[in-house]
Design an enzyme around this catalytic site. Structure first.
Site, mmCIF file in Angstrom:
data_model
loop_
_atom_site.group_PDB
_atom_site.id
_atom_site.type_symbol
_atom_site.label_atom_id
_atom_site.label_comp_id
_atom_site.label_asym_id
_atom_site.label_seq_id
_atom_site.Cartn_x
_atom_site.Cartn_y
_atom_site.Cartn_z
ATOM 1 N N LYS A 51 -1.700 13.764 1.798
ATOM 2 C CA LYS A 51 -3.233 12.521 1.162
ATOM 3 C C LYS A 51 -3.625 12.717 0.108
ATOM 4 O O LYS A 51 -3.789 14.270 -0.086
ATOM 5 C CB LYS A 51 -4.283 11.871 1.933
ATOM 6 C CG LYS A 51 -4.979 11.309 1.570
ATOM 7 C CD LYS A 51 -4.956 9.542 1.335
ATOM 8 C CE LYS A 51 -5.776 8.598 0.638
ATOM 9 N NZ LYS A 51 -4.803 7.262 -0.006
ATOM 10 N N SER A 52 -3.507 12.297 -1.406
ATOM 11 C CA SER A 52 -4.153 12.137 -2.814
ATOM 12 C C SER A 52 -5.231 12.729 -2.330
ATOM 13 O O SER A 52 -6.625 12.067 -1.762
ATOM 14 C CB SER A 52 -4.468 11.138 -4.101
ATOM 15 O OG SER A 52 -3.142 11.407 -4.083
ATOM 16 N N GLY A 78 -8.761 3.443 -1.447
ATOM 17 C CA GLY A 78 -9.862 3.537 -1.801
ATOM 18 C C GLY A 78 -10.091 5.253 -2.357
ATOM 19 O O GLY A 78 -11.240 5.719 -2.070
ATOM 20 N N LEU A 79 -8.545 5.578 -2.135
ATOM 21 C CA LEU A 79 -8.655 7.264 -1.606
ATOM 22 C C LEU A 79 -9.724 7.939 -1.293
ATOM 23 O O LEU A 79 -10.553 9.154 -0.678
ATOM 24 C CB LEU A 79 -9.394 8.130 -3.304
ATOM 25 C CG LEU A 79 -7.972 7.945 -3.991
ATOM 26 C CD1 LEU A 79 -8.193 8.703 -5.241
ATOM 27 C CD2 LEU A 79 -7.572 9.397 -4.100
ATOM 28 N N ASN A 132 -1.331 12.678 -8.565
ATOM 29 C CA ASN A 132 -0.940 11.468 -9.013
ATOM 30 C C ASN A 132 -2.272 10.623 -10.289
ATOM 31 O O ASN A 132 -3.176 11.107 -10.324
ATOM 32 C CB ASN A 132 -1.919 10.648 -7.849
ATOM 33 C CG ASN A 132 -2.224 9.599 -7.415
ATOM 34 O OD1 ASN A 132 -1.592 8.626 -8.319
ATOM 35 N ND2 ASN A 132 -1.930 8.907 -6.783
ATOM 36 N N CYS A 135 -3.588 6.085 -9.128
ATOM 37 C CA CYS A 135 -3.755 4.977 -8.111
ATOM 38 C C CYS A 135 -4.544 3.712 -8.578
ATOM 39 O O CYS A 135 -5.415 3.753 -9.028
ATOM 40 C CB CYS A 135 -4.978 6.396 -7.144
ATOM 41 S SG CYS A 135 -5.890 4.995 -6.099
ATOM 42 N N GLY A 226 6.958 -1.810 -0.166
ATOM 43 C CA GLY A 226 7.293 -2.530 1.286
ATOM 44 C C GLY A 226 9.210 -2.753 0.408
ATOM 45 O O GLY A 226 9.298 -2.900 -0.622
ATOM 46 N N GLY A 254 9.045 3.727 -2.706
ATOM 47 C CA GLY A 254 9.971 2.098 -2.786
ATOM 48 C C GLY A 254 9.917 1.400 -2.440
ATOM 49 O O GLY A 254 11.392 1.337 -2.533
HETATM 50 C C1 DHB Z 1 -5.170 4.962 -2.621
HETATM 51 C C2 DHB Z 1 -3.967 4.387 -3.968
HETATM 52 C C3 DHB Z 1 -2.812 4.779 -4.086
HETATM 53 O O1 DHB Z 1 -1.489 3.945 -4.571
HETATM 54 C C4 DHB Z 1 -3.081 6.035 -4.591
HETATM 55 O O2 DHB Z 1 -2.213 6.721 -5.421
HETATM 56 C C5 DHB Z 1 -3.772 6.960 -4.382
HETATM 57 C C6 DHB Z 1 -4.894 6.559 -3.529
HETATM 58 C C7 DHB Z 1 -5.887 4.666 -1.802
HETATM 59 O O3 DHB Z 1 -6.172 4.049 -2.032
HETATM 60 O O4 DHB Z 1 -6.328 5.287 -1.659
#
Ligand code: DHB
Length: 318
Positions: A51-52, A78-79, A132, A135, A226, A254
């Site tokens: 996850k980012s 929201g990350l 990234n 987001c 999707g 994608g």
């Molecule tokens: C989130 C959504 C994204 O598209 C991304 O690249 C990083 C985080 C998110 O909302 O958590």
């Protein structure tokens, strides 16, 4: 009489790293905790992508923040993430799964990004970094990827400190000059790969019975993934495959939910594929299923490796 053939190979190389199979998870769904990352590690995915990460732990946006439709998904997470150190500390455990571990980094500013990337410099169990630039879900924060000068400045700072292979996760672009402007920025740096695309930002899904939006944050606005993302994703993979320097790998993401979707992404130029919405829907079994379906298509078409058709999409001519 048909001679039995060995299975077509899905192996690939991204950023100089060998992946036994070119299909793995997108950063986003089900990759925020050790338990989730272990599930990917034990699956047929070719790599583990986190996850980012932000510098510190984040709770993320209020729930509900993810919603699935028949054609895909909308999210405004929201990350939410455990904070950068957690993902750096997971690296030896990822290595034990015997597949490359890539950390997605999504700092809230230049300094956060360079701090995280600098801290990873000597982490021998991290194969690469996916920075990234895209987001769309932080209220009040524009995406770096839609601001070409901001992207350039960020990459200048990042390449002063990075030691691992680094690629970028891009938002979708829709206008030809924008593809060219971003490619011009990216071609100024030794990036290893570009991942196309992040969700299509700030769509709106409506529950008509309730006459209401379906997710709470941002008055219901969120990133679309999707089926509906696939044509835009294919266009972005194709454009960046043709515009970026030859040594930059393109990772397609994608709308990949079956082997034919994967085949299309590779034809456009993707050297590896990430699964987002479909992974969320189906769980980690999707990696083996899509791989098997892709191999069936390759068998029918007589391809034994993905390099034989990667990027070979034909025009219709004049
Ligand atoms: C989130 C959504 C994204 O598209 C991304 O690249 C990083 C985080 C998110 O909302 O958590």
């Amino acid at each position: 009489m048909t001679v039995s053939q060995s299975a077509p190979s899905l192996s690939t190389t991204i950023a100089g790293i060998s992946l036994e199979t070119c299909i793995y998870n997108a950063s986003g769904p089900l990759c925020a905790t050790e338990e989730e990352l272990d599930v990917i590690g034990k699956s047929a995915a070719g790599a583990i992508l986190s996850k980012s990460a932000t510098l510190e732990y984040r709770e993320g946006n209020p729930q509900p923040r993810y919603y699935e439709t028949s054609w895909g998904s909308i999210n405004s997470m929201g990350l939410p993430n455990e904070g950068f150190e957690y993902y750096a500390n997971y690296a030896p455990k990822a290595a034990a799964h015997g597949k490359p571990y890539i950390i997605s980094v999504s700092g809230m500013g230049y300094d956060d990004n360079t701090k995280m990337i600098e801290a990873l410099a000597d982490n021998e169990n991290v194969a690469a970094i996916e920075l990234n630039l895209s987001c769309p879900n932080i209220p009040g924060k524009p995406q770096a990827g839609y601001d070409f000068e901001q992207s350039r400045t960020l990459l200048e700072k990042v390449f002063e400190v990075v030691r691992l292979p680094l690629g970028v996760k891009l938002p979708p672009y829709f206008d030809i000059p924008h593809f060219e402007m971003m490619a011009d920025v990216l071609n100024s740096f030794p990036i290893s790969f570009a991942t196309c695309i992040n969700s299509i930002g700030n769509g709106l899904v409506i529950d008509t019975e309730k006459e209401c939006v379906v997710i709470r944050p941002k008055q219901g606005f969120g990133g679309i993934g999707g089926d509906f993302a696939k044509p835009t994703a294919l266009a972005n993979v194709r454009k960046f495959y043709t515009l970026l320097k030859d040594d930059v790998d393109i990772i397609g993401v994608g709308g990949i939910k079956n082997g034919m979707d994967a085949f299309e992404h590779i034809l456009c130029g993707a050297g590896a594929l990430q699964i987002g919405t479909q992974f969320m829907r189906e769980g980690a079994d999707c990696f083996a299923r899509i791989a098997n379906e892709l191999q069936d298509i390759m068998r029918q078409k007589g391809y034994s490796s993905i390099d034989e058709f990667k990027g070979k999409l034909k025009d219709m001519g004049e």
